[in-house]
Design a protein around this motif. Sequence first.
Motif, PDB file in Angstrom:
ATOM      1  N   GLU A   3      24.383  48.934  26.293  1.00  0.00           N
ATOM      2  CA  GLU A   3      24.064  48.716  28.069  1.00  0.00           C
ATOM      3  C   GLU A   3      25.280  48.616  28.525  1.00  0.00           C
ATOM      4  OE1 GLU A   3      21.178  45.639  27.955  1.00  0.00           O
ATOM      5  OE2 GLU A   3      21.456  45.885  30.383  1.00  0.00           O
ATOM      6  N   LEU A   4      25.900  47.070  27.906  1.00  0.00           N
ATOM      7  CA  LEU A   4      27.261  46.967  28.994  1.00  0.00           C
ATOM      8  C   LEU A   4      28.165  48.231  29.487  1.00  0.00           C
ATOM      9  CD1 LEU A   4      28.242  43.455  27.645  1.00  0.00           C
ATOM     10  CD2 LEU A   4      26.915  43.614  29.460  1.00  0.00           C
ATOM     11  N   LYS A   5      28.529  49.304  28.598  1.00  0.00           N
ATOM     12  CA  LYS A   5      29.644  50.107  28.543  1.00  0.00           C
ATOM     13  C   LYS A   5      29.135  50.963  30.192  1.00  0.00           C
ATOM     14  CE  LYS A   5      33.079  49.750  25.933  1.00  0.00           C
ATOM     15  NZ  LYS A   5      32.786  49.589  24.344  1.00  0.00           N
ATOM     16  N   GLU A   6      27.840  51.235  30.529  1.00  0.00           N
ATOM     17  CA  GLU A   6      27.449  51.488  31.418  1.00  0.00           C
ATOM     18  C   GLU A   6      27.320  50.979  32.703  1.00  0.00           C
ATOM     19  OE1 GLU A   6      23.616  52.877  29.709  1.00  0.00           O
ATOM     20  OE2 GLU A   6      23.948  54.507  28.403  1.00  0.00           O
ATOM     21  N   LYS A   7      27.744  49.509  32.478  1.00  0.00           N
ATOM     22  CA  LYS A   7      27.661  49.496  33.737  1.00  0.00           C
ATOM     23  C   LYS A   7      29.037  49.200  34.146  1.00  0.00           C
ATOM     24  CE  LYS A   7      24.095  46.624  32.657  1.00  0.00           C
ATOM     25  NZ  LYS A   7      23.859  44.611  33.954  1.00  0.00           N
ATOM     26  N   LYS A   8      29.566  49.650  35.595  1.00  0.00           N
ATOM     27  CA  LYS A   8      30.426  49.463  36.417  1.00  0.00           C
ATOM     28  C   LYS A   8      31.377  48.097  36.670  1.00  0.00           C
ATOM     29  CE  LYS A   8      30.836  54.181  38.157  1.00  0.00           C
ATOM     30  NZ  LYS A   8      30.563  54.443  39.602  1.00  0.00           N
ATOM     31  N   SER A   9      32.424  47.534  36.676  1.00  0.00           N
ATOM     32  CA  SER A   9      32.705  46.903  36.604  1.00  0.00           C
ATOM     33  C   SER A   9      34.869  46.724  37.048  1.00  0.00           C
ATOM     34  CB  SER A   9      32.789  46.080  35.601  1.00  0.00           C
ATOM     35  OG  SER A   9      33.185  46.200  34.856  1.00  0.00           O
ATOM     36  N   GLY A  10      35.170  45.575  37.680  1.00  0.00           N
ATOM     37  CA  GLY A  10      36.551  46.369  37.981  1.00  0.00           C
ATOM     38  C   GLY A  10      36.980  45.112  39.308  1.00  0.00           C
ATOM     39  N   PHE A  11      38.129  45.009  39.644  1.00  0.00           N
ATOM     40  CA  PHE A  11      38.384  43.533  40.641  1.00  0.00           C
ATOM     41  C   PHE A  11      38.801  45.198  42.137  1.00  0.00           C
ATOM     42  CE2 PHE A  11      39.391  42.590  36.464  1.00  0.00           C
ATOM     43  CZ  PHE A  11      38.919  41.218  36.781  1.00  0.00           C
ATOM     44  N   VAL A  12      38.136  44.642  43.709  1.00  0.00           N
ATOM     45  CA  VAL A  12      38.374  44.247  44.551  1.00  0.00           C
ATOM     46  C   VAL A  12      39.397  43.722  45.184  1.00  0.00           C
ATOM     47  CG1 VAL A  12      37.385  45.243  46.843  1.00  0.00           C
ATOM     48  CG2 VAL A  12      36.252  45.488  44.684  1.00  0.00           C
ATOM     49  N   ALA A  13      40.717  43.890  46.486  1.00  0.00           N
ATOM     50  CA  ALA A  13      41.164  43.005  46.955  1.00  0.00           C
ATOM     51  C   ALA A  13      40.990  42.895  48.392  1.00  0.00           C
ATOM     52  CB  ALA A  13      42.888  43.159  47.128  1.00  0.00           C
ATOM     53  N   ILE A  14      40.418  42.521  48.821  1.00  0.00           N
ATOM     54  CA  ILE A  14      40.282  41.926  50.773  1.00  0.00           C
ATOM     55  C   ILE A  14      41.108  41.873  50.941  1.00  0.00           C
ATOM     56  CG2 ILE A  14      39.130  41.236  52.319  1.00  0.00           C
ATOM     57  CD1 ILE A  14      36.869  40.442  50.449  1.00  0.00           C
ATOM     58  N   ILE A  15      42.545  42.544  51.290  1.00  0.00           N
ATOM     59  CA  ILE A  15      43.469  42.034  52.707  1.00  0.00           C
ATOM     60  C   ILE A  15      43.189  42.512  54.170  1.00  0.00           C
ATOM     61  CG2 ILE A  15      44.720  42.710  50.475  1.00  0.00           C
ATOM     62  CD1 ILE A  15      45.767  45.626  52.476  1.00  0.00           C
ATOM     63  N   GLY A  16      44.089  42.417  54.411  1.00  0.00           N
ATOM     64  CA  GLY A  16      44.473  42.131  56.291  1.00  0.00           C
ATOM     65  C   GLY A  16      44.679  40.775  57.353  1.00  0.00           C
ATOM     66  N   ARG A  17      45.306  41.302  57.658  1.00  0.00           N
ATOM     67  CA  ARG A  17      45.947  40.461  58.653  1.00  0.00           C
ATOM     68  C   ARG A  17      45.431  39.325  59.267  1.00  0.00           C
ATOM     69  NH1 ARG A  17      46.070  40.568  63.704  1.00  0.00           N
ATOM     70  NH2 ARG A  17      44.263  42.228  64.049  1.00  0.00           N
ATOM     71  N   PRO A  18      45.807  37.617  59.266  1.00  0.00           N
ATOM     72  CA  PRO A  18      45.201  36.486  59.090  1.00  0.00           C
ATOM     73  C   PRO A  18      44.109  36.787  60.490  1.00  0.00           C
ATOM     74  CG  PRO A  18      47.301  36.176  59.457  1.00  0.00           C
ATOM     75  CD  PRO A  18      47.120  37.798  59.730  1.00  0.00           C
ATOM     76  N   ASN A  19      42.855  36.023  59.915  1.00  0.00           N
ATOM     77  CA  ASN A  19      42.160  35.776  61.116  1.00  0.00           C
ATOM     78  C   ASN A  19      40.858  36.823  61.506  1.00  0.00           C
ATOM     79  OD1 ASN A  19      39.984  33.881  62.731  1.00  0.00           O
ATOM     80  ND2 ASN A  19      41.405  33.953  64.564  1.00  0.00           N
ATOM     81  N   VAL A  20      40.639  37.573  60.412  1.00  0.00           N
ATOM     82  CA  VAL A  20      40.815  39.458  59.987  1.00  0.00           C
ATOM     83  C   VAL A  20      38.484  38.815  60.310  1.00  0.00           C
ATOM     84  CG1 VAL A  20      41.684  40.974  60.956  1.00  0.00           C
ATOM     85  CG2 VAL A  20      40.932  40.327  58.910  1.00  0.00           C
TER      86      VAL A  20
END
Length: 303
Positions: A3-20
């Motif tokens: 069941e775990l293998k069918e799930k999706k998982s991953g890392f997401v970076a949130i980037i941008g200029r300061p204060n957006v």
Amino acid sequence: MTELKEKKSGFVAIIGRPNVGKSTLMNQLIGQKIAITSKKPQTTRNRIQTVYTDERGQIVFLDTPGIHKAKNKLGEYMVQVVNRTLREVDVILWLVEPSAYIGPGDKSIAEQLENVKVPVMLVINKVDTIKREETLLVIDAYRKLHDFEEIIPVSALKGFNTQDVVDTLYQYLPEGPLFYDEDTVTDQPIRQIVAEVIREKSLHALDEEIPHGIAVVIDTMQKRKGKKLVDIEATIICEKDSHKGIIIGKQGAMLKKIGSNARFEIERMLERKVNLKLWVKVQKNWRDSDFLMKNFGYEKKDI
């Protein structure tokens, strides 16, 4: 295990200029406050990791410091944090302001993204502040800048379209087991979150020029025996004697205000009463000292 293998998982970076609005977006997606928010740039200094889990799988968000030109060792540290993060994630979420004018800061980020081999999604934040036809102009301007997998207009503050961001991210994440337990929301130690809350309340209360030069260190934090009470002693570090006077304020009024605001939020977070004592200490030019930066929680080895 199947069941775990069918799930999706991953890392997401949130980037941008300061204060957006990166931290505001992440807090909105997670559903509770982890990253500190402020209108002042360079609020986030470390890479803050938060975890979103539902029946489809798990998204680990990395909220990075705003991308900017480094002016000191702390600035260099922050830029290195971003560069390393971009090399380690499955998807990049680039957050921008709702303006069709693309300044040098965003053009520089677009150049950095040319060498990135993972999907990049553009999120246009604060669309509640402009008209719908203006949003279309912003989309058109950015579309010419980079070949995005997706472009999503949102209002992180109001929660508009933020669920759409999560749904879309799952389309680009690999299948695999969960990285964290289902009830994990952040990998940050509680002491670090408490220090960040105190720093946030200082940012809100103080003048423009001071916040860049402050750090917060938790000296002691312990539960009082037999009581639903936590004793916390913390030191606000600043760079100048004149700043120390401003942080303490007339008859201690400013320090009392920072302490009171911080205590309210820490109590809500820890779900128990807090006895908070704050001190102020001057450490000249700490942002250019490797030793002091390490002392205040900005470790090169953590990059």
